[in-house]
Design a protein around this motif. Structure first.
Motif, PDB file in Angstrom:
ATOM      1  N   TYR A  58      25.424  17.444   6.824  1.00 57.78           N
ATOM      2  CA  TYR A  58      24.450  18.520   6.983  1.00 57.78           C
ATOM      3  C   TYR A  58      24.963  19.891   6.572  1.00 57.78           C
ATOM      4  CZ  TYR A  58      21.838  14.942   9.474  1.00 57.78           C
ATOM      5  OH  TYR A  58      21.181  13.793   9.807  1.00 57.78           O
ATOM      6  N   LYS A  59      25.974  19.900   5.696  1.00 61.77           N
ATOM      7  CA  LYS A  59      26.434  21.191   5.175  1.00 61.77           C
ATOM      8  C   LYS A  59      25.718  21.476   3.852  1.00 61.77           C
ATOM      9  CE  LYS A  59      29.103  22.715   8.252  1.00 61.77           C
ATOM     10  NZ  LYS A  59      30.308  22.063   8.733  1.00 61.77           N
ATOM     11  N   ASN A  60      25.346  20.416   3.150  1.00 60.38           N
ATOM     12  CA  ASN A  60      24.636  20.638   1.880  1.00 60.38           C
ATOM     13  C   ASN A  60      23.167  20.291   2.066  1.00 60.38           C
ATOM     14  OD1 ASN A  60      25.131  17.899   2.164  1.00 60.38           O
ATOM     15  ND2 ASN A  60      25.110  17.528  -0.023  1.00 60.38           N
ATOM     16  N   THR A  61      22.319  21.236   1.803  1.00 61.51           N
ATOM     17  CA  THR A  61      20.902  21.007   2.070  1.00 61.51           C
ATOM     18  C   THR A  61      20.081  21.105   0.782  1.00 61.51           C
ATOM     19  OG1 THR A  61      20.857  23.308   2.708  1.00 61.51           O
ATOM     20  CG2 THR A  61      20.806  21.720   4.503  1.00 61.51           C
ATOM     21  N   THR A  62      20.772  21.057  -0.347  1.00 61.89           N
ATOM     22  CA  THR A  62      20.075  21.263  -1.616  1.00 61.89           C
ATOM     23  C   THR A  62      19.054  20.161  -1.916  1.00 61.89           C
ATOM     24  OG1 THR A  62      22.062  20.325  -2.591  1.00 61.89           O
ATOM     25  CG2 THR A  62      21.755  22.706  -2.818  1.00 61.89           C
ATOM     26  N   THR A  63      19.521  18.936  -1.995  1.00 63.44           N
ATOM     27  CA  THR A  63      18.630  17.832  -2.364  1.00 63.44           C
ATOM     28  C   THR A  63      18.648  16.799  -1.254  1.00 63.44           C
ATOM     29  OG1 THR A  63      19.773  18.054  -4.467  1.00 63.44           O
ATOM     30  CG2 THR A  63      18.061  16.378  -4.361  1.00 63.44           C
ATOM     31  N   THR A  64      17.594  16.026  -1.197  1.00 63.32           N
ATOM     32  CA  THR A  64      17.608  14.908  -0.267  1.00 63.32           C
ATOM     33  C   THR A  64      16.908  13.727  -0.922  1.00 63.32           C
ATOM     34  OG1 THR A  64      17.106  14.201   1.969  1.00 63.32           O
ATOM     35  CG2 THR A  64      15.546  15.738   0.981  1.00 63.32           C
ATOM     36  N   ILE A  65      17.096  12.530  -0.385  1.00 63.00           N
ATOM     37  CA  ILE A  65      16.452  11.377  -1.008  1.00 63.00           C
ATOM     38  C   ILE A  65      14.939  11.456  -0.776  1.00 63.00           C
ATOM     39  CG2 ILE A  65      18.528   9.931  -0.817  1.00 63.00           C
ATOM     40  CD1 ILE A  65      17.101   8.446   1.508  1.00 63.00           C
ATOM     41  N   PRO A  66      14.135  10.892  -1.680  1.00 62.30           N
ATOM     42  CA  PRO A  66      12.675  10.998  -1.542  1.00 62.30           C
ATOM     43  C   PRO A  66      12.146  10.264  -0.310  1.00 62.30           C
ATOM     44  CG  PRO A  66      13.287  10.199  -3.746  1.00 62.30           C
ATOM     45  CD  PRO A  66      14.530  10.172  -2.908  1.00 62.30           C
ATOM     46  N   THR A  67      11.042  10.766   0.225  1.00 65.23           N
ATOM     47  CA  THR A  67      10.324  10.075   1.296  1.00 65.23           C
ATOM     48  C   THR A  67       8.985   9.616   0.728  1.00 65.23           C
ATOM     49  OG1 THR A  67      11.362  11.434   2.990  1.00 65.23           O
ATOM     50  CG2 THR A  67       9.321  10.347   3.610  1.00 65.23           C
ATOM     51  N   ILE A  68       8.654   8.360   0.959  1.00 66.07           N
ATOM     52  CA  ILE A  68       7.413   7.809   0.416  1.00 66.07           C
ATOM     53  C   ILE A  68       6.516   7.337   1.554  1.00 66.07           C
ATOM     54  CG2 ILE A  68       6.431   6.046  -1.121  1.00 66.07           C
ATOM     55  CD1 ILE A  68       9.144   6.089  -2.630  1.00 66.07           C
ATOM     56  N   ASP A  69       5.300   7.836   1.556  1.00 66.03           N
ATOM     57  CA  ASP A  69       4.334   7.500   2.601  1.00 66.03           C
ATOM     58  C   ASP A  69       3.588   6.225   2.192  1.00 66.03           C
ATOM     59  OD1 ASP A  69       2.202   7.360   4.316  1.00 66.03           O
ATOM     60  OD2 ASP A  69       1.594   9.466   4.090  1.00 66.03           O
ATOM     61  N   LEU A  70       3.698   5.188   3.012  1.00 66.06           N
ATOM     62  CA  LEU A  70       3.079   3.906   2.647  1.00 66.06           C
ATOM     63  C   LEU A  70       1.679   3.711   3.258  1.00 66.06           C
ATOM     64  CD1 LEU A  70       6.097   1.374   2.922  1.00 66.06           C
ATOM     65  CD2 LEU A  70       5.344   2.680   0.937  1.00 66.06           C
ATOM     66  N   SER A  71       1.122   4.783   3.853  1.00 67.47           N
ATOM     67  CA  SER A  71      -0.166   4.604   4.563  1.00 67.47           C
ATOM     68  C   SER A  71      -1.248   3.931   3.729  1.00 67.47           C
ATOM     69  CB  SER A  71      -0.777   5.924   5.020  1.00 67.47           C
ATOM     70  OG  SER A  71       0.138   6.853   5.379  1.00 67.47           O
ATOM     71  N   HIS A  72      -1.344   4.310   2.454  1.00 73.27           N
ATOM     72  CA  HIS A  72      -2.512   3.845   1.684  1.00 73.27           C
ATOM     73  C   HIS A  72      -2.157   2.858   0.582  1.00 73.27           C
ATOM     74  CE1 HIS A  72      -4.821   6.776   3.856  1.00 73.27           C
ATOM     75  NE2 HIS A  72      -3.989   7.733   3.483  1.00 73.27           N
ATOM     76  N   ILE A  73      -1.203   1.974   0.862  1.00 77.51           N
ATOM     77  CA  ILE A  73      -0.789   1.070  -0.237  1.00 77.51           C
ATOM     78  C   ILE A  73      -1.904   0.122  -0.665  1.00 77.51           C
ATOM     79  CG2 ILE A  73       1.741   1.079  -0.035  1.00 77.51           C
ATOM     80  CD1 ILE A  73       1.529  -1.476   1.603  1.00 77.51           C
ATOM     81  N   ASN A  74      -2.876  -0.099   0.226  1.00 79.04           N
ATOM     82  CA  ASN A  74      -3.947  -1.016  -0.165  1.00 79.04           C
ATOM     83  C   ASN A  74      -5.197  -0.305  -0.689  1.00 79.04           C
ATOM     84  OD1 ASN A  74      -2.474  -3.360   0.340  1.00 79.04           O
ATOM     85  ND2 ASN A  74      -2.807  -3.094   2.541  1.00 79.04           N
TER      86      ASN A  74
END
Ligand code: OGA
Ligand code: NI
Length: 370
Positions: A58-74
């Protein structure tokens, strides 16, 4: 010269002896940590290069891995967008978190708590499960690759092979039995949804990955990263890539997981209710390099509270009729020739069990060099 060689032999012998004594004590690093030691045994100390590259969480806050919302996959309106997001995440990061995946938040908490409860049992109870028997059944031990690695890491693990052959339910430790069985079902459902999206992301039918038996071979690992008195001299788990197809990871709120992205180590901050998914070496290979298996590690835990993670590795269950695996033929064309050669299950397993966990060693061996 002779003297020096003798000293090296003596040091090596001493190391082997210490590792064996630690293993035979069945106390794990949790036991060492609880005993109140202030310095860690020599065989946990990593090389200077690894140690100089450790980066506090938590010292580097530049980038983070993507978060993907699966609510509407259908939903026909949303699915193509979700596929694009996942394709891009699997290609550029090799790691992403999914939210609204359908597993109740209460189940996530119960699973982590049950695995924590297993590791917190007294030595007399837990040591009964301590053994080294990889590849099947139930195994509780410190560092699965303890005898193969160059330096041990600060974690213990409970491993349960869930499929194709699951141990008798009674063999799963009672402290987390129900939760482990339930978690396997929930996580497999999420993995199958993700695999459909990843399959479609390659232009294949959604069911293709399931047909290829990617959810039929599964191992669950309940890791415990207890407090480490010298977190700057060792790691929680060394930098590595996962060998299989995909991994589903659930973690508690204690930080430590980091993912390689370009020249940086990114912190993976748990998104509340989220699950972490990463691409393994086999998926990089079968996708002919379209998806990327990425290096990750866990820092040794400097906090008093243990870090807990529950990981399920999804692997290829059925190999091709000819016994081989390789880039999927339908992804290949004159413009897209295979990047990797085919290989057998024997070569895959020999490579994995031949040494400690490492980064892409199989991929290196099978890359076609022009
Ligand atoms: C693994 C792994 C990370 C974690 O088990 O392969 O990378 O957070 N675990 O426990
Ligand atoms: Ni891993």
């Amino acid at each position: 010269m002779k003297m020096a060689a003798k000293n090296i032999d003596a040091t090596l012998y001493d190391r082997v002896k210490q590792v064996k004594e630690f293993d035979e004590s069945k106390m794990g690093v949790k036991g060492l940590s609880d005993s109140g030691i202030t310095s860690i045994p020599q065989f946990f100390i990593h090389d200077p290069q690894t140690l100089s590259d450790l980066k506090p969480p938590y010292k580097n806050t530049t980038t983070t891995i993507p978060t993907i919302d699966l609510s509407h996959i259908n939903s026909a309106a949303h699915r193509p967008k979700i596929i694009d997001q996942m394709k891009s995440a699997a290609k550029n990061f090799g790691f992403f978190q999914v939210t609204n995946h359908g597993v109740p938040v209460s189940v996530l908490g119960e699973t982590v708590n049950a695995v924590k409860a297993f590791h917190e049992q007294p030595h007399e109870v837990k040591s009964k499960y301590y053994k080294r028997e990889e590849g099947k059944g139930v195994m509780y031990a410190s560092n699965n690759d303890l005898y193969r690695t160059t330096a041990a890491s600060w974690h213990d693990s409970l491993q349960v092979w869930m499929s194709p052959e699951r141990p008798e339910v009674e063999e799963i430790p009672e402290a987390c039995r129900e939760e482990v069985v339930a978690w396997d079902l929930h996580a497999t459902k999420v993995a199958e949804d993700v695999m459909e999206l990843l399959s479609e992301g390659l232009g294949l039918e959604g069911r293709r990955f399931k047909e290829l038996t990617f959810s039929d071979k599964r191992a669950l690992l309940g890791h415990c990263y207890p407090y480490c008195p010298q977190p700057d001299r060792t790691v929680g788990i060394r930098a590595h890539t996962d060998p299989g197809i995909i991994t589903v990871l659930l973690q508690n709120h204690v930080p430590g997981l980091q993912v390689r992205h370009g020249n940086e180590w990114l912190d993976v901050k748990p998104v509340p209710g989220g699950l972490i998914i990463n691409v393994g070496d086999l998926l990089q290979i079968i996708s002919n390099g379209e998806y990327t298996s990425v290096q990750h590690r866990v820092l040794a835990n400097p906090w008093k509270e243990a870090r807990i993670s529950v990981v399920i590795f999804f692997n290829l269950s059925k190999w091709r009729e000819d016994g081989y695996c390789g880039p999927l033929p339908e992804l290949l064309s004159p413009e897209k020739p295979p990047v990797y050669r085919d290989f057998t299950a024997q070569e895959f397993l020999g490579n994995f069990y031949g040494k400690g966990i490492d980064t892409k060693s199989l991929i290196e061996k099978i890359t076609i060099k022009n």
